[in-house]
Scaffold this motif. Structure first.
Motif, mmCIF file in Angstrom:
data_model
loop_
_atom_site.group_PDB
_atom_site.id
_atom_site.type_symbol
_atom_site.label_atom_id
_atom_site.label_comp_id
_atom_site.label_asym_id
_atom_site.label_seq_id
_atom_site.Cartn_x
_atom_site.Cartn_y
_atom_site.Cartn_z
ATOM 1 N N LEU A 44 -26.673 -36.159 77.976
ATOM 2 C CA LEU A 44 -26.405 -35.351 77.639
ATOM 3 C C LEU A 44 -24.732 -34.815 77.202
ATOM 4 N N SER A 45 -23.924 -35.743 77.639
ATOM 5 C CA SER A 45 -22.853 -35.638 76.994
ATOM 6 C C SER A 45 -22.804 -35.733 75.365
ATOM 7 N N ALA A 46 -23.273 -37.538 75.343
ATOM 8 C CA ALA A 46 -23.195 -38.468 74.234
ATOM 9 C C ALA A 46 -24.437 -37.099 72.950
ATOM 10 N N THR A 47 -25.576 -36.412 73.758
ATOM 11 C CA THR A 47 -25.846 -35.773 72.316
ATOM 12 C C THR A 47 -25.435 -34.611 71.609
ATOM 13 N N SER A 48 -24.616 -33.883 72.901
ATOM 14 C CA SER A 48 -23.814 -32.603 72.757
ATOM 15 C C SER A 48 -22.885 -32.968 71.963
ATOM 16 N N GLY A 49 -22.776 -34.155 71.780
ATOM 17 C CA GLY A 49 -20.231 -34.104 71.481
ATOM 18 C C GLY A 49 -19.802 -34.650 72.174
ATOM 19 N N VAL A 50 -20.098 -33.974 73.293
ATOM 20 C CA VAL A 50 -18.702 -33.077 74.136
ATOM 21 C C VAL A 50 -18.651 -34.033 75.399
ATOM 22 N N PRO A 51 -17.291 -34.984 75.257
ATOM 23 C CA PRO A 51 -17.116 -35.263 76.319
ATOM 24 C C PRO A 51 -16.672 -34.606 77.364
ATOM 25 N N VAL A 52 -16.872 -35.887 79.041
ATOM 26 C CA VAL A 52 -16.614 -34.954 80.188
ATOM 27 C C VAL A 52 -15.802 -35.664 81.214
ATOM 28 N N GLN A 228 -27.902 -27.890 79.200
ATOM 29 C CA GLN A 228 -28.356 -28.907 77.291
ATOM 30 C C GLN A 228 -27.846 -27.365 76.855
ATOM 31 N N GLN A 229 -28.835 -26.692 77.135
ATOM 32 C CA GLN A 229 -28.591 -26.159 75.985
ATOM 33 C C GLN A 229 -27.117 -24.705 75.928
ATOM 34 N N PHE A 230 -26.421 -24.242 77.064
ATOM 35 C CA PHE A 230 -25.193 -24.187 76.370
ATOM 36 C C PHE A 230 -24.204 -24.825 75.551
ATOM 37 N N MET A 231 -24.325 -26.046 75.773
ATOM 38 C CA MET A 231 -23.343 -27.234 75.396
ATOM 39 C C MET A 231 -23.366 -26.943 73.942
ATOM 40 N N GLN A 232 -25.306 -26.368 73.168
ATOM 41 C CA GLN A 232 -25.480 -26.638 72.334
ATOM 42 C C GLN A 232 -25.248 -25.140 71.663
ATOM 43 N N GLU A 233 -25.409 -24.765 72.468
ATOM 44 C CA GLU A 233 -25.159 -22.527 71.712
ATOM 45 C C GLU A 233 -23.384 -22.704 71.611
ATOM 46 N N MET A 234 -22.765 -23.546 72.724
ATOM 47 C CA MET A 234 -21.534 -23.174 72.299
ATOM 48 C C MET A 234 -20.547 -23.861 70.451
ATOM 49 N N CYS A 235 -21.421 -25.073 70.787
ATOM 50 C CA CYS A 235 -20.849 -26.396 69.548
ATOM 51 C C CYS A 235 -21.543 -25.496 68.938
ATOM 52 N N ASP A 236 -22.401 -24.985 68.347
ATOM 53 C CA ASP A 236 -22.650 -23.964 67.310
ATOM 54 C C ASP A 236 -21.884 -23.117 66.430
ATOM 55 N N GLY A 237 -21.375 -22.561 67.967
ATOM 56 C CA GLY A 237 -19.859 -21.889 67.280
ATOM 57 C C GLY A 237 -18.462 -22.076 66.888
ATOM 58 N N PRO A 238 -17.146 -21.444 66.891
ATOM 59 C CA PRO A 238 -16.698 -21.635 65.847
ATOM 60 C C PRO A 238 -15.723 -22.583 67.013
ATOM 61 N N VAL A 239 -16.005 -23.593 67.595
ATOM 62 C CA VAL A 239 -14.703 -24.311 68.619
ATOM 63 C C VAL A 239 -14.604 -25.532 68.005
#
Length: 250
Positions: A44-52, A228-239
């Motif tokens: 999930l981390s790899a898919t979202s691109g967000v390290p844990v 999974q959905q949360f990380m996708q939505e957040m990373c679609d924003g200006p983060v």
């Protein structure tokens, strides 16, 4: 799972319009060994691109965890044994009133064990079990080379003591006091929007990375899906993503 993300999408649109950027990070607690759940978290981390930032329990951590933990994870220190040392009140391992000498010995062996396991990979962040920590122990953290403390809820101060920064988590999808399943998704979305609005309007500190807190060992299917959905939505924003190691923001 169908989640109404429109309130969050709208709020992130407000951030874009204001030219703001949201610092974001992810912490997961209680790792001691490789498991199927840990492998799923890595995916999930790899898919979202967000390290844990993986909060590892030093006493029980295995060499196989250190050997198998991929670069998708940033190991941090999760107490010593994750045991409750309070004789009354809420659970804490390093809570108010604990004998200072015993606490110091536990902190010392925590750092020794984690450095032995992870070496230079270890990020010097301390995550107290149950997110409770006696501020009187802050000088001991600094003494042992720990430069960050992470608990829960928006921080009251960025630097509670010289050399130690507070970097908390703010959103926990698990309904701990109820079903121990997923908090109602609409409530989580509303909580996230409220946190973002407080930051956007200057009521809370947007210099502190907004933290998502998970516990991979107890996730059910709904918690995995929401995350999974949360990380996708957040990373679609200006983060911009935060990692507590030499790389900093990305």
């Amino acid at each position: 799972m169908k989640v109404d993300w429109s309130p969050l999408k709208h709020e992130l649109g407000e951030w874009r319009a204001a030219g703001l950027t949201l610092p974001l990070w992810w912490r997961d607690d209680d790792a001691v060994a490789p498991t199927e759940s840990l492998a799923r978290l890595e995916s999930l981390s790899a898919t979202s691109g967000v390290p844990v930032h993986m909060a590892v329990i030093p006493r029980d951590a295995t060499r196989s965890l250190a050997d198998d933990l991929s670069d998708q994870f940033i190991p941090v220190v999760h107490g010593w044994a994750h045991v409750n040392n309070q004789t009354e009140g809420k659970k804490a391992e390093f809570g108010m009133g604990r004998d200072a000498h015993a606490a110091r010995l536990d902190l010392q062996q925590s750092m020794a064990r984690m450095r032995d396991l992870f070496g230079a990979r270890l990020a010097p962040m301390f995550v107290p079990p149950w997110n409770r920590f006696d501020a009187a122990l802050l000088p001991t953290l600094a003494e042992f080379g720990i430069d960050a403390l992470s608990t829960y809820l928006p921080r009251q101060t960025a630097t509670p003591i010289a050399g130690v920064t507070q970097i908390n988590t703010h959103i926990d999808p698990i309904f701990w006091r109820g079903t121990r399943g997923l908090v109602p998704p609409d409530d989580l979305v509303a909580q996230t929007v409220a946190l973002l609005q407080a930051r956007r309007t200057g009521m809370q500190d947007n210099a502190e990375p907004l933290g998502y807190l998970t516990h991979h060992l107890v996730h059910d299917a709904d918690i995995w899906e929401f995350s999974q959905q949360f990380m996708q939505e957040m990373c679609d924003g200006p983060v911009r993503l935060y990692r507590h190691d030499t790389k900093g923001f990305s």
